[in-house]
Design an enzyme around this catalytic site. Structure first.
Site, PDB file in Angstrom:
ATOM      1  N   GLU A 174      65.436 -35.472 -14.698  1.00 22.62           N
ATOM      2  CA  GLU A 174      66.362 -36.580 -14.976  1.00 22.62           C
ATOM      3  C   GLU A 174      67.142 -37.009 -13.736  1.00 22.62           C
ATOM      4  OE1 GLU A 174      68.818 -35.966 -18.386  1.00 22.62           O
ATOM      5  OE2 GLU A 174      67.107 -35.852 -19.743  1.00 22.62           O
ATOM      6  N   LYS A 192      67.977 -41.364 -30.290  1.00 24.91           N
ATOM      7  CA  LYS A 192      66.806 -41.585 -29.435  1.00 24.91           C
ATOM      8  C   LYS A 192      65.774 -42.325 -30.277  1.00 24.91           C
ATOM      9  CE  LYS A 192      67.231 -37.296 -26.695  1.00 24.91           C
ATOM     10  NZ  LYS A 192      66.815 -35.877 -26.679  1.00 24.91           N
TER      11      LYS A 192
HETATM   12  P1  PGA Z   1      64.479 -34.505 -23.638  1.00 30.69           P
HETATM   13  O1  PGA Z   1      65.935 -34.149 -23.115  1.00 30.69           O
HETATM   14  O2  PGA Z   1      64.264 -35.945 -23.467  1.00 30.69           O
HETATM   15  O3  PGA Z   1      63.610 -33.627 -22.798  1.00 30.69           O
HETATM   16  O4  PGA Z   1      64.468 -34.103 -25.094  1.00 30.69           O
HETATM   17  C1  PGA Z   1      67.058 -34.906 -23.391  1.00 30.69           C
HETATM   18  C2  PGA Z   1      67.984 -34.210 -24.307  1.00 30.69           C
HETATM   19  O5  PGA Z   1      67.727 -33.089 -24.784  1.00 30.69           O
HETATM   20  O6  PGA Z   1      69.037 -34.778 -24.623  1.00 30.69           O
HETATM   21 ZN    ZN Z   2      69.749 -33.077 -26.022  1.00 33.62          ZN
END
Ligand code: PGA
Ligand code: ZN
Length: 382
Positions: free
Chosen positions: A178, A301
């Site tokens: 990230e 998400k």
């Molecule tokens: P991921 O991480 O996209 O690998 O799930 C982001 C998060 O856990 O918030």
């Molecule tokens: Zn998370």
């Protein structure tokens, strides 16, 4: 009306290929790219691999050509999100709402939208995103910022200061998935450093434990200290971190099936207790959590559920129950900036989209662009 659909592949932040959709309507061509996670939860809608999607695409495409873009989510629901893959489902759904709104999704979601989310930025990282710490993300929020530009600048300055400091100390290991720093520091020392630097900017700090990833055989395993904590010990540990470092935000402090300890922490802690894997943006998981008073915030998400309409349904349920909505990127993201529009359009108080790297700054740039377009923009209050 949908005149044509094209599928292609683009590279994401970890140089893997991911799906891109181009939807042609009489208003133009509208695109969307699929993000994906690393610390994926068990309750997320399942994706399909690119090869299978591309192979199935000619058949799938027929169901959309000639149809109104308004009906895309309904058509997908009829076929089944997981049948076509949550990744393909989401990009069709996003391209459709972009077509409907001529790319100004925030305005389409809320004509009067003018409240902006605070960017929650990942400064130091570990866990499955690569890095030294067991806790996945060490986050900052520029609470004193008066506008989005200032907010972005503060997060970036903190990220730069931390980078400079760890470089000087010779403990920098690079950048993770990230764009957060990977440092040779355990979880506690990381918080020591981040809290001091964040204080200079009057920024708040938080963590994403991503606890499902460190939960093995009934215990939470912290690799550097070699400590194994029971759920009760984990609760005490998190409460202690909240108190010591004045954390304002704790995400996924327990594994994804442990509503009980989420509730206990929410009762005892005076901070945001946020569920990611535990809710997986699914209305039924959130309803369960609300019933048990588990958490007071939810990570949103869109790819966890695969449809924009369903994402909006989850946000509506969250708001009604007074849960803060934190619109979030994924670790393996693209330069698609849809979540910026989603955060403004739903007046979510926080957006979690990282600090460094083009896949992260694309969302921040879009926020600045929207800030310039709306009347009387202001930062959220929370
Ligand atoms: P991921 O991480 O996209 O690998 O799930 C982001 C998060 O856990 O918030
Ligand atoms: Zn998370």
């Amino acid at each position: 009306m949908i005149k044509d659909l094209k599928i292609s592949q683009v590279y994401n932040s970890v140089k893997e290929k991911t799906i891109k959709i181009s939807m042609k309507t009489e208003k133009g061509i509208f695109t969307a790219c699929a993000p994906s996670g690393t610390s994926e939860g068990d309750y997320e809608a399942k994706t399909l691999n690119n090869e299978i999607i591309i192979k199935n695409f000619p058949e799938i495409k027929k169901k959309f050509i000639g149809k109104n873009e308004k009906n895309v989510d309904k058509i997908i629901e009829k076929i089944g999100v997981e049948k076509i893959g949550a990744n393909l489902s989401l990009v069709l759904s996003i391209a459709a709402i972009r077509a409907l709104s001529k790319n100004d999704v925030y305005k389409f979601l809320n004509k009067k939208a003018h409240i902006f989310p605070y960017p929650l930025g990942n400064v130091i990282g570990g866990g499955t995103h690569k890095g030294y710490t067991s806790i996945q993300e060490f986050l900052v929020l520029p609470a004193k910022a008066k506008n989005i530009k200032e907010a972005i600048k503060i997060n970036h300055s903190i990220w730069e200061d931390v980078g400079r400091f760890v470089k000087l100390k010779g403990i920098l290991l690079g950048n993770n998935y990230e764009g957060a720093w990977m440092c040779k520091l355990d979880d506690i020392k990381t918080l020591d450093i981040l809290s001091v630097i964040a204080e200079d900017y009057e920024a708040k700090i938080g963590i994403d434990v991503a606890a499902s990833e460190i939960y093995k055989k009934g215990e939470y395993f912290y690799k550097n200290s070699k400590r194994k904590l029971s759920s009760e010990e984990q609760l005490e540990f998190i409460l202690d971190l909240i108190k010591t470092y004045k954390l304002f935000y704790v995400e996924d402090p327990f594994h994804e099936d442990d509503f009980k300890h989420f509730s206990e922490l929410t009762k005892k802690a005076n901070c945001l207790v946020v569920g990611d894997d535990v809710f997986a943006t699914q209305p039924y998981r959130l309803r369960l959590g609300i019933k048990k008073k588990a958490g007071n915030g939810i990570i949103i998400k869109p790819d966890q559920i695969g449809l924009v309409s369903k994402t909006l349904e989850t946000i509506k349920i969250a708001k009604k129950a007074n849960y803060k909505t934190i619109v979030s990127h994924r670790s393996r993201d693209t330069t698609d900036s849809f979540i910026a529009d989603l955060a403004v359009g739903t007046e979510s108080p926080i957006i979690k989209c990282g600090i460094h790297g083009k896949e992260r700054t694309s969302k921040l740039k879009r926020l600045v662009e929207i800030w310039k377009k709306v009347k009387k923009p202001e930062m959220a209050k929370f």
